[in-house]
Design an enzyme around this catalytic site. Structure first.
Site, PDB file in Angstrom:
ATOM      1  N   SER A 120     -36.444  11.764 -80.882  1.00  7.45           N
ATOM      2  CA  SER A 120     -35.253  11.002 -81.105  1.00  7.45           C
ATOM      3  C   SER A 120     -34.883  10.119 -79.858  1.00  7.45           C
ATOM      4  O   SER A 120     -35.354  10.104 -78.705  1.00  7.45           O
ATOM      5  CB  SER A 120     -34.334  12.287 -81.040  1.00  7.45           C
ATOM      6  OG  SER A 120     -33.040  12.066 -80.686  1.00  7.45           O
ATOM      7  N   TYR A 122     -31.208  20.939 -76.982  1.00  3.90           N
ATOM      8  CA  TYR A 122     -31.870  19.985 -78.110  1.00  3.90           C
ATOM      9  C   TYR A 122     -32.409  19.079 -77.592  1.00  3.90           C
ATOM     10  O   TYR A 122     -33.913  18.610 -78.089  1.00  3.90           O
ATOM     11  CB  TYR A 122     -30.821  19.728 -79.201  1.00  3.90           C
ATOM     12  CG  TYR A 122     -31.337  18.638 -79.929  1.00  3.90           C
ATOM     13  CD1 TYR A 122     -32.222  18.808 -80.875  1.00  3.90           C
ATOM     14  CD2 TYR A 122     -30.783  17.408 -79.936  1.00  3.90           C
ATOM     15  CE1 TYR A 122     -32.649  17.865 -81.736  1.00  3.90           C
ATOM     16  CE2 TYR A 122     -31.367  16.301 -80.728  1.00  3.90           C
ATOM     17  CZ  TYR A 122     -32.182  16.674 -81.376  1.00  3.90           C
ATOM     18  OH  TYR A 122     -32.709  15.574 -82.320  1.00  3.90           O
ATOM     19  N   LYS A 143     -37.097  18.039 -77.512  1.00  9.24           N
ATOM     20  CA  LYS A 143     -37.727  16.805 -77.844  1.00  9.24           C
ATOM     21  C   LYS A 143     -38.390  16.118 -76.877  1.00  9.24           C
ATOM     22  O   LYS A 143     -39.764  15.829 -76.856  1.00  9.24           O
ATOM     23  CB  LYS A 143     -36.473  15.617 -78.340  1.00  9.24           C
ATOM     24  CG  LYS A 143     -35.978  16.070 -79.387  1.00  9.24           C
ATOM     25  CD  LYS A 143     -36.782  16.080 -80.824  1.00  9.24           C
ATOM     26  CE  LYS A 143     -36.248  16.433 -82.121  1.00  9.24           C
ATOM     27  NZ  LYS A 143     -36.982  17.105 -83.143  1.00  9.24           N
TER      28      LYS A 143
HETATM   29  C1  UD1 Z   1     -26.290  13.059 -82.243  1.00  8.91           C
HETATM   30  C2  UD1 Z   1     -26.968  13.575 -80.825  1.00  8.91           C
HETATM   31  C3  UD1 Z   1     -28.412  13.266 -80.830  1.00  8.91           C
HETATM   32  C4  UD1 Z   1     -29.147  13.733 -81.967  1.00  8.91           C
HETATM   33  C5  UD1 Z   1     -28.566  13.049 -83.237  1.00  8.91           C
HETATM   34  C6  UD1 Z   1     -29.214  13.458 -84.606  1.00  8.91           C
HETATM   35  C7  UD1 Z   1     -25.181  13.863 -79.355  1.00  8.91           C
HETATM   36  C8  UD1 Z   1     -24.839  13.485 -77.948  1.00  8.91           C
HETATM   37  N1  UD1 Z   1     -26.228  13.274 -79.747  1.00  8.91           N
HETATM   38  O1  UD1 Z   1     -26.246  11.561 -81.933  1.00  8.91           O
HETATM   39  O2  UD1 Z   1     -28.823  13.725 -79.662  1.00  8.91           O
HETATM   40  O3  UD1 Z   1     -30.628  13.127 -82.108  1.00  8.91           O
HETATM   41  O4  UD1 Z   1     -27.050  13.527 -83.194  1.00  8.91           O
HETATM   42  O5  UD1 Z   1     -28.800  14.843 -84.940  1.00  8.91           O
HETATM   43  O6  UD1 Z   1     -24.502  14.503 -80.009  1.00  8.91           O
HETATM   44  N2  UD1 Z   1     -18.294  10.620 -84.425  1.00  8.91           N
HETATM   45  C9  UD1 Z   1     -17.084  10.601 -84.456  1.00  8.91           C
HETATM   46  N3  UD1 Z   1     -16.357  11.556 -85.230  1.00  8.91           N
HETATM   47  C10 UD1 Z   1     -17.092  12.554 -85.801  1.00  8.91           C
HETATM   48  C11 UD1 Z   1     -18.664  12.440 -85.793  1.00  8.91           C
HETATM   49  C12 UD1 Z   1     -19.165  11.601 -85.136  1.00  8.91           C
HETATM   50  O7  UD1 Z   1     -16.376   9.762 -84.117  1.00  8.91           O
HETATM   51  O8  UD1 Z   1     -16.613  13.329 -86.278  1.00  8.91           O
HETATM   52  C13 UD1 Z   1     -19.128   9.365 -83.650  1.00  8.91           C
HETATM   53  C14 UD1 Z   1     -19.556  10.057 -82.327  1.00  8.91           C
HETATM   54  O9  UD1 Z   1     -18.692   9.964 -81.053  1.00  8.91           O
HETATM   55  C15 UD1 Z   1     -20.580   8.946 -81.956  1.00  8.91           C
HETATM   56  C16 UD1 Z   1     -20.934   8.437 -83.428  1.00  8.91           C
HETATM   57  O10 UD1 Z   1     -19.928   8.677 -84.367  1.00  8.91           O
HETATM   58  O11 UD1 Z   1     -19.964   7.638 -81.254  1.00  8.91           O
HETATM   59  C17 UD1 Z   1     -22.226   8.860 -83.930  1.00  8.91           C
HETATM   60  O12 UD1 Z   1     -22.217  10.478 -83.727  1.00  8.91           O
HETATM   61  P1  UD1 Z   1     -23.337  11.258 -84.538  1.00  8.91           P
HETATM   62  O13 UD1 Z   1     -23.606  10.917 -86.167  1.00  8.91           O
HETATM   63  O14 UD1 Z   1     -22.827  12.697 -84.189  1.00  8.91           O
HETATM   64  O15 UD1 Z   1     -24.819  10.953 -83.818  1.00  8.91           O
HETATM   65  P2  UD1 Z   1     -24.893  10.944 -82.102  1.00  8.91           P
HETATM   66  O16 UD1 Z   1     -23.810  11.511 -81.315  1.00  8.91           O
HETATM   67  O17 UD1 Z   1     -25.255   9.588 -81.929  1.00  8.91           O
END
Ligand code: UD1
Length: 342
Positions: free
Chosen positions: A125, A150, A154
């Site tokens: 990842s 987690y 990795k």
């Molecule tokens: C997360 C994990 C990462 C993992 C990946 C795959 C963290 C810090 N990182 O990535 O290690 O490999 O998932 O499972 O958790 N967002 C919202 N509202 C929501 C959900 C997400 O605003 O309800 C935003 C988040 O703040 C972020 C973006 O959407 O800016 C992507 O979020 P997400 O899909 O959870 O992925 P990551 O956080 O990048």
């Protein structure tokens, strides 16, 4: 050629199985179904016309894993997806994460060595980069101390494979995924989050279908053009195709080193608001969302330098953001129809 796909009934695993089958590989899946459904096997068959071989057991069990490898010593390569992947949960239950994600890899490598199976593709990842000082993130961008157990699993798994390749006849390709979203165009397979999703895309589609009242946008005061955080979203089918190329590279002796690492992203960063806008335009649904505080542990922005993967693998992500959000919505709608039919 027979390929072992661990975690093959999961989200990325199932899409990879379909792409392997399309290239004529025979697939055997091992999965303990802890976060996936047995129905996925039939849904794979609906796409490919072929149900993959399947064995249900837990790869953290050394005896069962050893017995499996002895019985299937005709496997040409392993793609290892089976792992826990929820960041928050890993903070709550670190030992569960270390036990599951590390022991399964150790048992798999032992099984490979004992049965002279050489090649492994590992599901890593972009989390290993943390918040890079310089963007885009390249494969030689320094790995940072993991922000969660987690993420640490990795990093450690990458090291376990690398160390093993020095002492034993093991070759590996470590694939560092950015943010996989979307679903197969048939909507027969896709992401199936258990309970409340943490990730953005399933949260958006579940909100749009009415399962969740609104999406919480975690922070709009970041140092980005619209204030929301930026990620490199990649269509899961593009990602799946890279695994087939990685297997071809290993088994076809095309690798340049025993262990090679590749970023899998599109190379483009999109903000949370841009993803929402794309979703609204491809689905025609107005999304309910509210701006909330930043989510602890989130990084501001990351996207991939994909040059190395493009040149060395001859692979390039082809699908754009609209194709990702459109397919994710089609999948959510197909799921809703199935639930009504039940
Ligand atoms: C997360 C994990 C990462 C993992 C990946 C795959 C963290 C810090 N990182 O990535 O290690 O490999 O998932 O499972 O958790 N967002 C919202 N509202 C929501 C959900 C997400 O605003 O309800 C935003 C988040 O703040 C972020 C973006 O959407 O800016 C992507 O979020 P997400 O899909 O959870 O992925 P990551 O956080 O990048």
């Amino acid at each position: 050629m027979k390929i072992l796909v661990t975690g093959g009934t999961g989200y990325i695993g199932s899409h990879t199985v379909v792409e392997l089958q399309a290239k004529g590989y025979e697939v055997i899946i091992v999965d303990n179904l802890s976060n996936s459904s047995i129905d996925v096997l039939d849904n794979i068959a609906k796409i490919s016309g072929k149900k993959p071989l399947f064995e249900k057991f837990d790869l953290t069990d050394p005896e069962k894993t050893a017995t499996f490898f002895k019985l299937h010593n005709d496997i040409s390569a392993v793609i290892h997806f089976a792992a826990f992947k929820a960041v928050g949960e890993s903070v709550e239950a670190p030992l569960m994460y270390y036990r599951n994600n590390l022991l399964s890899l150790v048992n798999i490598l032992q099984g490979m060595i004992d049965n002279t199976i050489r090649d492994i593709v590992f599901s890593s990842s972009c989390t290993v980069y943390g918040q890079p000082d310089v963007l885009p993130a390249r494969e030689d961008t320094p790995v940072q101390k993991a922000a969660s157990p987690y993420g640490n699993t990795k990093q450690i798994c990458e090291e376990i494979i690398t160390d093993t390749s020095i002492s034993a006849n093991i070759r590996g390709i470590l694939l560092r995924y950015f943010n996989p979203i979307g679903a197969h165009e048939t909507a027969f397979i896709g992401e199936l989050p258990l309970g409340v999703p943490n990730c953005l895309m399933p949260y958006i589609t579940q909100t749009a279908i009415g399962k969740r009242p609104f999406l919480r946008v975690w922070g709009d005061d970041y140092d980005t053009p619209d204030g929301t955080a930026i990620r490199d979203y990649i269509h899961v089918v593009d990602l799946a195709k890279a695994h087939v190329i990685a297997v071809e590279r290993l088994t076809g002796e095309k690798g340049k080193k025993n262990i090679e690492t590749f970023n899998l992203g599109t190379g483009n960063g999109f903000s949370v608001m841009e993803v929402i806008k794309s979703f609204e335009s491809t689905s025609g649904v107005k999304l309910n969302y509210e701006i909330k505080e930043r989510r602890p542990g989130d990084i501001v922005k990351v996207w991939a330098d994909t040059d190395f993967a493009n040149k060395e693998l001859g692979w390039k992500a082809e699908k754009n953001l609209d194709e990702m959000t459109r397919s994710a919505w089609k999948w959510e709608q197909a799921l809703a129809k199935k639930e009504i039919a039940k």
